[in-house]
Structure formats: structure tokens, C-alpha cells
Motif scaffolding. Sequence first.
Motif, PDB file in Angstrom:
ATOM      1  N   ASP A  47      -0.116   7.327 -10.712  1.00  0.00           N
ATOM      2  CA  ASP A  47      -0.670   5.988 -10.865  1.00  0.00           C
ATOM      3  C   ASP A  47      -1.382   5.470  -9.625  1.00  0.00           C
ATOM      4  O   ASP A  47      -2.286   4.662  -9.722  1.00  0.00           O
ATOM      5  CB  ASP A  47       0.451   5.007 -11.221  1.00  0.00           C
ATOM      6  CG  ASP A  47       1.071   5.317 -12.568  1.00  0.00           C
ATOM      7  OD1 ASP A  47       0.325   5.752 -13.464  1.00  0.00           O
ATOM      8  OD2 ASP A  47       2.280   5.133 -12.720  1.00  0.00           O
ATOM      9  N   GLN A  52      -6.475   0.480  -6.845  1.00  0.00           N
ATOM     10  CA  GLN A  52      -5.908  -0.490  -7.768  1.00  0.00           C
ATOM     11  C   GLN A  52      -5.860  -1.853  -7.091  1.00  0.00           C
ATOM     12  O   GLN A  52      -5.609  -1.928  -5.890  1.00  0.00           O
ATOM     13  CB  GLN A  52      -4.472  -0.100  -8.147  1.00  0.00           C
ATOM     14  CG  GLN A  52      -4.298   1.243  -8.776  1.00  0.00           C
ATOM     15  CD  GLN A  52      -4.667   1.232 -10.249  1.00  0.00           C
ATOM     16  OE1 GLN A  52      -5.146   0.250 -10.787  1.00  0.00           O
ATOM     17  NE2 GLN A  52      -4.450   2.354 -10.914  1.00  0.00           N
ATOM     18  N   VAL A  56      -1.785  -4.822  -9.734  1.00  0.00           N
ATOM     19  CA  VAL A  56      -1.532  -3.627 -10.545  1.00  0.00           C
ATOM     20  C   VAL A  56      -0.659  -2.651  -9.769  1.00  0.00           C
ATOM     21  O   VAL A  56       0.305  -2.082 -10.297  1.00  0.00           O
ATOM     22  CB  VAL A  56      -2.859  -2.965 -10.985  1.00  0.00           C
ATOM     23  CG1 VAL A  56      -2.604  -1.626 -11.660  1.00  0.00           C
ATOM     24  CG2 VAL A  56      -3.639  -3.898 -11.892  1.00  0.00           C
TER      25      VAL A  56
END
Length: 107
Positions: A47, A52, A56
Motif C-alpha cells: 500500500d 499517498q 490515506v
Amino acid sequence: MVEITQLDTYRWGHLVFRRLNSNDFKAFEKAYNSSKVSINQFIDIGDFVHDQPTSVMKAIYEKNLRSQEMDQFALFDSDEIVGVANFHKMDPFPTGCQLTLWVPAAR
């Protein structure tokens, strides 16, 4: 056997290794942001690979803290992270695991 000197104790004695928690996000974000290029070259951290927004990234960080499949630890020098270790349980083997380590680029 390795002999630990007084200088070694001074250099390393103040470091703290512990499990990450919600209050550590800013230190984690700072360490990660200083190291994106070097981390992404040799660790698939899922991720966090792409840029980001902070909101997030924090949500992903919190999800990982709650995960039953991962434990996250860090080595701290005061309030600065100088190393991160992630212990991942690996399917399909209940005793399988993966340990990933990284050190911020500034170190």
C-alpha cells in the motif's frame, strides 16, 4: 564472543525497540518519506509504494496496526525512527512468516 565496550553502550544503549502504535504515525511517515526510493528498490511494501496523501497513508498505517497478519516494530532514537521491522504471517502455512527490515535513508 563479541565484546561490548563502553562506547558501544553509549552509542546503542539509549535506543528503544518496541511495537509501533497509533502515536508513532508522524515518526513513521517522516522515516518512510525520507526513504521511498531506497525502500521501493528492494521491498514490496504494498500500500505504501505509491505516493499517498497523509490521510490515506494514516488509514493504511492504522489498518496494518490492527491486522492479525502483521506485527510492526521500530527502533527509536528519542522520537526518531532509525529502523523498522515488519513480521508478516504467510499463507497457506500457519507457521510461515516473512520479516522485512528497513532503515531510513538519512541513517
